[in-house]
Design a protein around this motif. Sequence first.
Motif, PDB file in Angstrom:
ATOM      1  N   LEU A   1      -1.879   0.969   3.029  1.00 16.08           N
ATOM      2  CA  LEU A   1      -2.354  -0.413   3.104  1.00 16.08           C
ATOM      3  C   LEU A   1      -1.142  -1.334   3.169  1.00 16.08           C
ATOM      4  CD1 LEU A   1      -5.154  -0.223   0.371  1.00 16.08           C
ATOM      5  CD2 LEU A   1      -5.351   0.214   2.831  1.00 16.08           C
ATOM      6  N   ASP A   2      -0.790  -1.723   4.381  1.00 18.00           N
ATOM      7  CA  ASP A   2       0.382  -2.586   4.566  1.00 18.00           C
ATOM      8  C   ASP A   2      -0.017  -4.042   4.379  1.00 18.00           C
ATOM      9  OD1 ASP A   2       2.992  -3.163   5.054  1.00 18.00           O
ATOM     10  OD2 ASP A   2       2.930  -2.775   7.209  1.00 18.00           O
ATOM     11  N   GLU A   3       0.943  -4.879   3.984  1.00 20.15           N
ATOM     12  CA  GLU A   3       0.714  -6.316   3.752  1.00 20.15           C
ATOM     13  C   GLU A   3      -0.467  -6.519   2.788  1.00 20.15           C
ATOM     14  OE1 GLU A   3       2.863  -8.302   4.814  1.00 20.15           O
ATOM     15  OE2 GLU A   3       3.829  -7.258   6.470  1.00 20.15           O
ATOM     16  N   ILE A   4      -0.456  -5.783   1.696  1.00 19.11           N
ATOM     17  CA  ILE A   4      -1.590  -5.782   0.762  1.00 19.11           C
ATOM     18  C   ILE A   4      -1.852  -7.159   0.164  1.00 19.11           C
ATOM     19  CG2 ILE A   4      -0.228  -5.164  -1.282  1.00 19.11           C
ATOM     20  CD1 ILE A   4      -3.629  -3.645  -0.404  1.00 19.11           C
ATOM     21  N   ALA A   5      -0.812  -7.993   0.078  1.00 20.54           N
ATOM     22  CA  ALA A   5      -0.982  -9.328  -0.519  1.00 20.54           C
ATOM     23  C   ALA A   5      -1.863 -10.228   0.323  1.00 20.54           C
ATOM     24  CB  ALA A   5       0.388  -9.987  -0.723  1.00 20.54           C
TER      25      ALA A   5
END
Length: 462
Positions: free
Chosen positions: A254-258
Amino acid sequence: MSTKRHILIADDDMNVIAGLSFLLQDEGYEVSCVTTAQAALEKVKVQSFDCALLDMNFAKDTTSGQEGIALITELRQLDSLLPIVMMTGWATIELAVDAMRSGAQDFVQKPWDNERLLHTLQTHITLAQSQGLNERLKQQNQLLQQAAHPQLRSDIVACSQPMQQLLTQLEQLAQSDMSILLTGDNGTGKSMLAAYVHRCSARAEQPFVTANMGAIVENLFESEMFGHVRGAFTDAKAARAGRFEMARHGTLFLDEIANIPLSQQAKLLSVLEERKFEAVGSSQSQVADVRVISATNGDLPAQIQAGTFRQDLYYRLNTVELRVPSLRERVEDITPLTEHFLRQFAAKYNKPVPQLSEAAQVALRHYDWPGNIRELRHVLERALFVCRAAQITPDDLAITAGDGVVANVDDPNLTLDEIEQAVLRQRLRHHQGNASETARSLGLSRSGYYRRLAKFGLAEHE
């Protein structure tokens, strides 16, 4: 919004069409009817069907079945997964064999038995759904697999102590199924390291699937992550596997979770806690057998404080949290990375590998690399083309050692982003980091000024 199974009937006898239509509609099927082979082909070109029920003979021929054989062949070229059931009043063993060889799934003789016909249709529709899902999973996984990611530590350029230490930690963690949160600046190689963990784990032979959480539209979040069944919403013309299903038994990154919208965070948390999920439009639960690795360049504790990120989701994601060092924190890696990228680009563009002048090496080591490894790649790719000799000089790099300012904004090889970044750095330095003065000199609002700082990963003290 219809979720009925859609059957295509092709027969030149209107009595047959009427009888089949009544039977199938009473059983809850949606039915489309045509009387010629050409009309059947035109229908399949513009519409999807769950099954085709076709006559073997049309007006040109009443007994040989050759029209039906030809129709099967052409339909197969249009849709390789469409279940085809043939019907004829002139059935022979040879004709049935020919139909099956041409791509039909089954053969029914007229007059048909209602129960047998319904059972045949249901059986082949169910089989096609299973085969279609498997095929979509295979295709989507092939697209999402990161084939270029390294499989061995020797494939990763990591001579510096911080990177050697990080790789050792990741290799140890890979032996577990613990969730890992990778933090650090943009361009530091977090996705590469996530794939490396996967390759070191017991799940290495299973899929590695990436989901860029910043690129998923909010109203499609559930469909992208958990999948949907056919007819689940207006545009759901076919079932689709979500990322959790594609990553089954493997690793989900899960990239760029923010960037997950707050409204969707509870749904993700529920799946991570319960280890189960349902596709949109389905009531059937599936097991979420995945190892989750996530990454962000954001400040999640600050977002929690601001109320834009759930604290319970943060704790669920960061069983272990590791920070990936920026390139300026691993100076020892700059020269070997440079050599690695130059070899890579030279092979890609069929050019000789240039040498780096000593001055260029100094410039690279003393540049602060706000864009990290990603920026280094771009700088070297450009330098390979602009250098006029067998050696790359500082002028070819278009950077100034020591301060990270782009050397010449008039360089025709620079992109608009690079020019904008250079000017922003110069103004920051000129105004000694004064936000108001810098923004005013550029004609920017405060919010526009800070957006650009964030875009280029700059600090006000540049």
